[in-house]
Design an enzyme around this catalytic site. Structure first.
Site, PDB file in Angstrom:
ATOM      1  N   HIS A  65      32.803 -24.546-106.988  1.00  0.00           N
ATOM      2  CA  HIS A  65      33.951 -23.625-106.922  1.00  0.00           C
ATOM      3  C   HIS A  65      34.056 -22.758-108.172  1.00  0.00           C
ATOM      4  O   HIS A  65      34.732 -21.738-108.150  1.00  0.00           O
ATOM      5  CB  HIS A  65      35.257 -24.358-106.591  1.00  0.00           C
ATOM      6  CG  HIS A  65      35.915 -25.096-107.715  1.00  0.00           C
ATOM      7  ND1 HIS A  65      35.784 -26.448-107.909  1.00  0.00           N
ATOM      8  CD2 HIS A  65      36.730 -24.675-108.704  1.00  0.00           C
ATOM      9  CE1 HIS A  65      36.491 -26.826-108.947  1.00  0.00           C
ATOM     10  NE2 HIS A  65      37.076 -25.768-109.464  1.00  0.00           N
TER      11      HIS A  65
ATOM     12  N   ASP B 207      30.626 -30.795-105.193  1.00  0.00           N
ATOM     13  CA  ASP B 207      31.117 -29.597-105.884  1.00  0.00           C
ATOM     14  C   ASP B 207      30.317 -29.272-107.159  1.00  0.00           C
ATOM     15  O   ASP B 207      30.797 -29.448-108.263  1.00  0.00           O
ATOM     16  CB  ASP B 207      32.599 -29.804-106.223  1.00  0.00           C
ATOM     17  CG  ASP B 207      33.318 -28.493-106.506  1.00  0.00           C
ATOM     18  OD1 ASP B 207      32.637 -27.473-106.692  1.00  0.00           O
ATOM     19  OD2 ASP B 207      34.568 -28.506-106.548  1.00  0.00           O
TER      20      ASP B 207
ATOM     21  N   SER C 298      37.529 -28.130-114.714  1.00  0.00           N
ATOM     22  CA  SER C 298      36.535 -28.088-113.654  1.00  0.00           C
ATOM     23  C   SER C 298      35.172 -27.817-114.241  1.00  0.00           C
ATOM     24  O   SER C 298      35.011 -26.910-115.053  1.00  0.00           O
ATOM     25  CB  SER C 298      36.860 -26.991-112.653  1.00  0.00           C
ATOM     26  OG  SER C 298      37.697 -27.495-111.683  1.00  0.00           O
TER      27      SER C 298
HETATM   28  N1  ARG Z   1      41.541 -28.175-106.889  1.00  0.00           N
HETATM   29  C1  ARG Z   1      40.372 -27.837-107.638  1.00  0.00           C
HETATM   30  C2  ARG Z   1      40.748 -26.969-108.832  1.00  0.00           C
HETATM   31  O1  ARG Z   1      41.891 -26.845-109.133  1.00  0.00           O
HETATM   32  C3  ARG Z   1      39.339 -27.210-106.780  1.00  0.00           C
HETATM   33  C4  ARG Z   1      39.628 -25.844-106.291  1.00  0.00           C
HETATM   34  C5  ARG Z   1      38.586 -25.191-105.466  1.00  0.00           C
HETATM   35  N2  ARG Z   1      38.496 -25.724-104.126  1.00  0.00           N
HETATM   36  C6  ARG Z   1      39.198 -25.260-103.075  1.00  0.00           C
HETATM   37  N3  ARG Z   1      39.051 -25.858-101.921  1.00  0.00           N
HETATM   38  N4  ARG Z   1      40.026 -24.236-103.143  1.00  0.00           N
HETATM   39  O2  ARG Z   1      40.171 -25.992-109.216  1.00  0.00           O
HETATM   40  N1  GLU Z   2      39.831 -27.865-109.991  1.00  0.00           N
HETATM   41  C1  GLU Z   2      40.406 -27.699-111.281  1.00  0.00           C
HETATM   42  C2  GLU Z   2      39.713 -26.598-112.098  1.00  0.00           C
HETATM   43  O1  GLU Z   2      39.209 -25.661-111.550  1.00  0.00           O
HETATM   44  C3  GLU Z   2      40.425 -29.001-111.961  1.00  0.00           C
HETATM   45  C4  GLU Z   2      41.422 -29.806-111.285  1.00  0.00           C
HETATM   46  C5  GLU Z   2      42.644 -29.999-112.135  1.00  0.00           C
HETATM   47  O2  GLU Z   2      43.516 -29.127-112.161  1.00  0.00           O
HETATM   48  O3  GLU Z   2      42.678 -31.052-112.756  1.00  0.00           O
HETATM   49  O4  GLU Z   2      39.728 -26.598-113.286  1.00  0.00           O
END
Ligand code: ARG
Ligand code: GLU
Length: 720
Positions: free
Chosen positions: A87, A223, A655
């Site tokens: 991502h 990921d 991330s």
């Molecule tokens: N929750 C994760 C973060 O905050 C992954 C985000 C990307 N994935 C998604 N399905 N939108 O970045």
């Molecule tokens: N998916 C998040 C990022 O892009 C990390 C997840 C979180 O917020 O801990 O940094």
């Protein structure tokens, strides 16, 4: 007077304590030796603070980078190969994708260095060194001076410090505030600008579970994506060139395929973006009850519309994939955050802490003089500030998300040039428009525009609504009626010719002196102009002046908090600087009667497989590998582990961060948090807060067995 004296000699972090801490905290690498290393070693860490951060020898910090504008990546070979999340590389993968070469769907693997794809604009940034510069930053700055004046002086001091630090080098410098302006650190950085795409699994793996599983456990997302840093022949940063060669790192991580057990020490080393651990009850109340519910509602509308159109049309799916992912990501986090805050009864917990602090303040006259005004002042400010903060949030979440408004913003450049434009000016905007249209579907935008405008009219106080009558013919009033709104929206999209690619390109072909007026009079531009004007005059100045007051109060509040509890080591809020967080591999109980294991396996992917649900379509090749149990050295007791969780305190920006074991070997790549713990940006709960990591063995398995790109493994240092 007295205040001033105490600040300059103010020693911020106080005592090293020996009691066992919860795994909360995002620690400053430079200060590990002083505050953390003993605790880390007690918890199992086998290396030293110098192994993590050193300016005298190669250390872990030389293998960790900021990736792009908001992620972390780490080096995994001596040839500049880096790993981050899928991502995080998503927009690059998308950029290289089209209906013919659909790398989003099919994945991408460069067979040779020549096949690696360049990514204009993408950079990685190393930390060269960091240093406490609090005294220099605050030199001559009055502690109790007016905040605006202070900030100006601070900015001037910072400019000098940075200039001095990078003089005669190719480095960048940055000074950041910690503990609300009580401490400042200088960061010297080195930015590499030639970063090429090496590999990415198909989205069905890299984004498996999509937004359905996002922020959730159990999770099965592969990921990750691979890039390579290129440098000039002296190993220095350089713009893209065919002459560039793979970067030779000072340090790269060895990869362990031994896996993890519950309670194993883990550490995450990366760039957490922003947290708000020391907010008052008033601020938490505002976020939880006033801001989050509306943000969630606005984004819910956008998401529903995007999804509907993406389901219907594969071209729209590609165009809106990135937009949809980014809108829905924070949306879902806020829902989780609010649940968590409610569950922890966060506002009341904060109130209790404030009561305890007040009691401490009242114990001594000197404390009263310094601190007693703070909490009542916060209360007074938030009582009025909330409505402005709400309006600002609404402006950015609703108006600023309208794509037609963004496009109008691009036209501003030509409008401001008026009749004094050059052909370069026109070409510049033409190119910018082309990149806009690549991912634009006017029908989708139109629906979103209507939904957001109608929410705005309904939920935002009329004093924050621009005077529509000035630019919308009276026949569209009152705009709050659905029929009138429909008419207005039709008119808006039809007459805003710059939202139609063919019309705009033809217009640019013959662009002449008075044509800027046509841009200026398009309804979307008028809309943009009126809204921006309203924001700049009615909202921004008030928010800014409150922000200054709050910044000022926070500085003293933070001091009071630390003075009142000298046995505790405080950690600064995340501010997108390099931090260490450590904890252990651990399961958790999300609700009564349910316990989640600490890891997931490929079996779970097959369990979730459902060709009818986009997010759960498992590639046939992965199913075949599963049937044959062809896991090689990546298996553990016959299973292939996919992800695992731990108690490391992480946030957005982490991330792509390396997840390391007690020996400092790479065991995973951080990519998310569990939903029940997403309030950890405001309040951490050791029982519920878990970071989610991709098990590095799943990534290796995918590269090796799934993609047949095993040649990439040859350059890695794998510890068996
Ligand atoms: N929750 C994760 C973060 O905050 C992954 C985000 C990307 N994935 C998604 N399905 N939108 O970045
Ligand atoms: N998916 C998040 C990022 O892009 C990390 C997840 C979180 O917020 O801990 O940094």
């Amino acid at each position: 007077m007295f205040k001033k004296i105490i600040t300059v000699s103010f020693v911020f972090i106080i005592l090293i304590n020996n009691y066992l801490r919860a795994d909360e905290g995002m620690w400053i690498p430079l200060l590990l030796q002083k505050y953390n290393i003993e605790d880390m070693q007690k918890k199992g860490f086998k290396l030293t603070a110098e192994d993590i951060y050193s300016i005298n020898k190669a250390s872990m910090k030389d293998a960790v980078m900021i990736f792009g504008g908001g992620c972390t990546a780490e080096l995994i070979s001596d040839k500049g190969l880096i790993i981050t999340n899928h991502h995080c590389g998503f927009s690059q993968i998308q950029d290289h994708s089209s209906l013919e070469h659909d790398y989003l769907t099919d994945g991408f693997w460069a067979k040779t260095p020549k096949d690696e794809l360049r990514n204009p604009g993408l950079t990685v940034t190393f930390l060269v060194s960091m240093e406490d510069v609090t005294n220099q930053v605050l030199a001559g700055v009055e502690d109790d001076g007016e905040e605006g004046v202070r900030q100006k002086m601070i900015a001037q001091n910072i400019e000098k410090i940075v200039a001095q630090a990078i003089k005669g080098t190719h480095f960048q410098g940055e000074v950041k505030s910690f503990f609300y302006g009580n401490q400042y650190f200088l960061f010297v950085q080195e930015e590499y600008k030639d970063v090429r795409l090496v590999g990415a699994p198909p989205s069905a793996i890299g984004k498996f579970g999509g937004d359905t599983d996002n922020w959730m456990w159990p999770r099965h997302t592969g990921d990750f994506s691979l890039f390579r840093i290129y440098a000039d022949k002296d190993n220095k940063p350089a713009e893209y060139s065919e002459e560039n060669v793979p970067y030779k790192p000072k340090k790269h991580f060895s990869i362990s395929v031994k896996g993890v057990q519950p309670d194993d020490f883990t550490m995450v080393f990366g760039y957490p973006g922003s947290t708000e651990q020391y907010l008052t009850s008033y601020a938490v109340d505002m976020i939880q009850n006033k801001i989050n519910p509306y943000r969630i509602e606005i984004r819910q509308n956008i998401i529903d519309i995007m999804l509907e159109d993406m389901e219907k049309n594969p071209a729209v799916r590609i165009q809106y994939a990135d937009k949809h992912a980014s809108v829905s990501n924070a949306w879902k986090k806020w829902i989780g955050e609010n649940n968590g805050l409610e569950r922890l009864d966060a506002v009341n917990v904060k109130k209790q802490r404030e009561a305890a602090l007040t009691q401490w303040i009242n114990q001594e006259d000197s404390r009263q003089q310094l601190y007693s005004y703070i909490l009542p002042e916060f209360e007074k400010i938030y009582a009025d500030y909330a409505q402005y903060s709400f309006a600002e949030e609404y402006f950015f979440e609703a108006v600023w998300r309208m794509e037609s408004v963004k496009m109008a913003g691009r036209m501003k450049y030509l409008i401001e040039k008026g009749s004094e434009f050059t052909t370069e000016d026109v070409d510049k905007i033409r190119n910018s428009a082309k990149s806009f249209f690549k991912d634009y579907n006017i029908e989708t935008d139109k629906k979103i525009f209507k939904a957001l405008l109608s929410l705005y009219l309904k939920n935002v106080d009329t004093k924050f609504q621009p005077d529509f009558t000035k630019f919308i013919k009276s026949k569209y009033l009152p705009l709050t009626e659905s029929e009138k709104l429909d008419e207005y929206v039709d008119y808006y999209f039809e007459k805003s010719f710059f939202l139609h690619e063919d019309k705009l390109m033809a217009f640019f072909d013959t662009y002449a002196k008075a044509d800027y007026k046509k841009l200026e009079n398009a309804p979307a531009y008028l809309f943009y102009k009126n809204f921006v004007n309203m924001y700049v005059t009615q909202i921004m100045p008030v928010v800014k002046s409150y922000d200054e007051k709050i910044t000022n109060l926070n500085r003293f509040y933070m001091r009071a908090l630390t003075m009142a509890d000298t046995s505790k080591v405080f950690y600064p809020d995340a501010n997108f600087t390099l931090r260490v967080t450590y904890g252990k591999v651990a399961d958790y109980e999300p609700r009564d009667g349910v316990r989640y294991k600490h890891y997931t396996t490929l079996d779970g992917i097959i369990e979730k497989d459902n060709p009818d649900i986009y997010d759960y379509r498992v590639p046939q090749r992965l199913k075949d590998l599963y049937s044959a149990r062809e896991y090689g050295i990546y298996a553990e007791n016959g299973e292939l582990h996919t992800c695992f969780i731990g108690t490391n305190h992480t946030t957005g920006g982490n991330s792509g961060s390396p997840v390391l074991n007690a020996n400092g070997e790479l065991i995973g790549v951080n990519f998310d948090r569990c939903w029940e713990g997403t309030m950890s940006d405001i309040m951490y709960d050791p029982a519920q807060c878990r970071n989610i990591a991709l098990d590095i063995r799943y990534a290796l398995f995918l590269i090796d067995k799934f993609a047949g790109a095993g040649y990439l493994l040859d350059e890695m240092s794998i510890v068996k």
